[in-house]
Write an enzyme that holds these catalytic residues in place. Structure first.
Site, PDB file in Angstrom:
ATOM      1  N   ASP A 274      -2.969   4.694  -2.354  1.00  0.00           N
ATOM      2  CA  ASP A 274      -3.925   5.336  -1.459  1.00  0.00           C
ATOM      3  C   ASP A 274      -4.300   6.730  -1.980  1.00  0.00           C
ATOM      4  O   ASP A 274      -3.412   7.525  -2.342  1.00  0.00           O
ATOM      5  CB  ASP A 274      -3.256   5.465  -0.071  1.00  0.00           C
TER       6      ASP A 274
ATOM      7  N   GLU B 254      -6.731   3.845  -5.700  1.00  0.00           N
ATOM      8  CA  GLU B 254      -7.946   4.187  -4.964  1.00  0.00           C
ATOM      9  C   GLU B 254      -8.321   5.585  -5.428  1.00  0.00           C
ATOM     10  O   GLU B 254      -7.745   6.577  -4.965  1.00  0.00           O
ATOM     11  CB  GLU B 254      -7.704   4.176  -3.444  1.00  0.00           C
TER      12      GLU B 254
ATOM     13  N   HIS C 215     -11.355  -2.139   3.993  1.00  0.00           N
ATOM     14  CA  HIS C 215     -11.168  -1.773   5.393  1.00  0.00           C
ATOM     15  C   HIS C 215     -11.798  -0.429   5.756  1.00  0.00           C
ATOM     16  O   HIS C 215     -11.625   0.042   6.880  1.00  0.00           O
ATOM     17  CB  HIS C 215      -9.662  -1.739   5.691  1.00  0.00           C
ATOM     18  N   ASP C 216     -12.486   0.205   4.816  1.00  0.00           N
ATOM     19  CA  ASP C 216     -13.101   1.506   5.101  1.00  0.00           C
ATOM     20  C   ASP C 216     -14.624   1.464   5.118  1.00  0.00           C
ATOM     21  O   ASP C 216     -15.254   2.457   5.479  1.00  0.00           O
ATOM     22  CB  ASP C 216     -12.694   2.529   4.027  1.00  0.00           C
TER      23      ASP C 216
ATOM     24  N   ASP D 198       0.856  -1.178   0.000  1.00  0.00           N
ATOM     25  CA  ASP D 198       0.000   0.000   0.000  1.00  0.00           C
ATOM     26  C   ASP D 198       0.895   1.232   0.000  1.00  0.00           C
ATOM     27  O   ASP D 198       1.677   1.437   0.945  1.00  0.00           O
ATOM     28  CB  ASP D 198      -0.865  -0.030   1.278  1.00  0.00           C
TER      29      ASP D 198
END
Ligand code: NOJ
Length: 564
Positions: free
Chosen positions: A208, A289, A351-352, A105
């Site tokens: 990210d 993302e 995970h969000d 990431d």
């Protein structure tokens, strides 16, 4: 191992949130040695394992963990909570030995406030690294922030630094200062980080918030939310002024159109440069993302399909209604918008956001729905991303305020409980530490632990886990699923069913998904002759020869081979 330049197009990806996968030392937090122990579960080369081809790891770099690793204080080291660089090397070697690729990431819109770069930058106005971050004077006698930008966790995007008497910009927490991507030295430093990990064996990166690297150089204020052409068009002048007044009186600055702090053209240049670097190495990939409510904007981050990001997450499934037509329209839109050479990527959870199984009701129908979604995810044209625990139907966990760890949840509880509920530890068995830890887990386990765990589901041939396994291994053998075209079938199909074809010259497959809780009759167009059931979500429906397809059971999904 999948090889070749385009291996990632055939791969099934699996996201691991390192704090929550496997704890090897009893401190209640997952770690790299723990992950290594569980690699065989993910792929040991046999159909008794899940069979995934690549892992995307949420960050495990050094971090004070204000945002659980999304605030990095050393890009080239592993946080001691998770292990060491030697553990990382072992992880890469062990993963590769099993044919599993490793995606890291890359969190470079911002660093941690504890990163040495920021410490230097904030040490004085004339520090050589001052311009690595975005510093500005206060405005007017009251030294107001330079503009009205808000951070993405609610609140202003500017924090006043008493020592040097200026504001710095942070798109997330004040402990996550934004890097200045217009500074060439910043670009060079991050290039160094990318090369560091590529040379150490990483196969690529998830990027990210890659859509917000560069911001308006003049730092213009964003317009308020109601100043969106579509909303404004529908308002009378009276309503418009009422809105403006309400906005001012109640101070609703969170509701603004992010016109000047995202999707800057310069960001595309940064990402194209990243692509050049990745292309210097064999077989590397990336996924962005990119957050936008407009899928066309997301699609633009593919460049010409070959010169920017390899993939971008398509997030429409994360807020799609439970309607066959809604899912179909999402897919068709994405297929239509992508440049010809671009490759889609699909995900249901991360995970969000709330886990899909709970988002779609979580009640009695939850498991049947989860199977249907799994079939869709793994049979669409594109690369599927599975979120850890999805394969055993782990549910979103409701936490009390005291149990919360996510700063966003703590701030907004009970209106928004934050993101801890989807980050709870992996459930390996039904024992006290769920096979995850011998200590106290950092977050509690989820509901129905006795059946939503790996050990229990391994024993049950009809379990969700075994369905995932069968489908993933089957997928590897179907050229039409790996590289075939996509086409929806709508003629003669009930509204609550979603059917599509995946085709290559050698193979024609039909995916038939029934989104309703009732049996549905299907009358396929005459040229589609179902000849073989490859797999159904219903464990009672056996694979084998078929003489057509006339109905689907409640929430049933079928993967069917057609006569050529
Ligand atoms: C997006 C990540 O997915 C999220 O977890 C994080 O808080 C923000 N970016 C900030 O890095």
């Amino acid at each position: 191992m999948l090889t070749g330049k385009d291996w990632w197009k055939k791969a099934v990806f699996y996201q691991i949130y390192p704090r929550s996968f496997m704890d090897s030392n009893g401190d209640g937090i997952g770690d790299l040695p723990g992950i290594i122990e569980k690699l065989d579960y993910l792929n040991d080369g046999t159909q008794g394992s899940l069979g995934i081809d690549a892992i995307w790891f949420s960050p495990f770099f050094k971090s004070p963990e204000y945002d659980f690793g999304y605030d990095v204080s050393d890009y080239c080291d592993i946080d001691p909570r998770f292990g060491t660089l030697e553990d990382f090397d072992r992880l890469v070697a062990e993963a590769h030995r099993r044919g599993i690729r490793v995606m890291l990431d890359l969190v470079v819109n911002h660093t941690s406030h504890e990163h040495p770069w920021f410490k230097e930058s904030r040490s004085s106005r004339d520090n050589p690294k001052r311009d690595w971050y975005i510093w500005r004077d206060g405005v007017g006698p009251r030294r107001r922030p330079p503009n009205n930008w808000r951070n993405n966790f609610f609140g202003p995007a500017w924090t006043w630094d008493e020592a040097t008497q200026q504001y710095y910009l942070h798109s997330f927490l004040p402990q996550q200062p934004d890097l200045n991507w217009f500074n060439p030295e910043v670009r060079k430093a991050i290039e160094g980080v990318i090369r560091f990990w590529l040379e150490r064996g990483a196969d690529g990166f998830r990027l990210d918030v890659a859509h917000i690297y560069c911001k308006d150089e003049q730092l213009r204020s964003n317009p308020p939310f109601y100043r969106r052409p579509k909303i404004e068009e529908r308002m009378s002048p009276g309503d418009r002024s009422l809105m403006m007044n309400l906005y001012t009186i109640f101070g609703l600055p969170e509701f603004q159109v992010k016109r000047y702090n995202q999707h800057h053209p310069e960001t595309h240049r940064v990402l194209k440069r990243f692509r050049q670097i990745l292309d210097e190495y064999p077989e590397k990939t990336s996924i962005g993302e990119i957050l936008s409510e407009d899928p066309q904007v997301v699609a633009s981050y593919y460049g010409n399909g070959n010169d920017e990001l390899h993939m971008n997450f398509y997030f429409d499934f994360t807020h799609c209604r439970w309607k066959a037509g809604a899912f179909r329209r999402c897919v068709e839109r994405w297929e239509r918008l992508l440049p010809p050479e671009a490759w889609p990527a699909y995900t249901l959870s991360n995970h969000d956001i709330m886990r899909a199984i709970s988002r779609y009701g979580g009640g009695e129908d939850a498991d049947a729905r989860a199977r249907l979604l799994a079939m869709m995810l793994l049979t669409l044209r594109g690369t599927p991303f599975i979120y850890y625990g999805e394969e055993i139907g782990m549910k979103e966990v409701r936490l009390s305020r005291r149990q919360l760890k996510d700063p966003v949840g703590k701030k907004w509880y009970p209106f928004y409980p934050g993101r801890d509920g989807c980050r709870t530890p992996m459930q390996w068995d039904s024992g006290p530490g769920a096979g995850f830890t011998t200590g106290e887990p950092w977050l509690p386990f989820g509901p129905e632990l006795e059946r939503r765990n790996v050990a229990a589901q391994e024993k049950d041939p009809a379990s969700l886990l075994n369905f995932y396994r069968k489908l993933i291994w089957l997928r590897k053998e179907q050229p039409a699923l790996l590289e075939g075209s996509y086409r929806s079938v709508v003629e003669g199909i009930p509204d609550d069913c979603y059917l599509y074809l995946r085709e290559t010259e050698e193979q024609r497959l039909l995916v038939a998904l029934n989104f309703s809780s009732r049996r549905r009759n299907i009358s396929l167009p005459s040229q589609l002759k179902a000849s073989r059931m490859l797999i159904s979500t219903d464990p009672r429906r056996a694979a084998g020869e078929l003489d057509g397809l006339s109905e689907l059971g409640p929430y049933e999904g079928c993967l069917i081979s057609l006569n050529p």
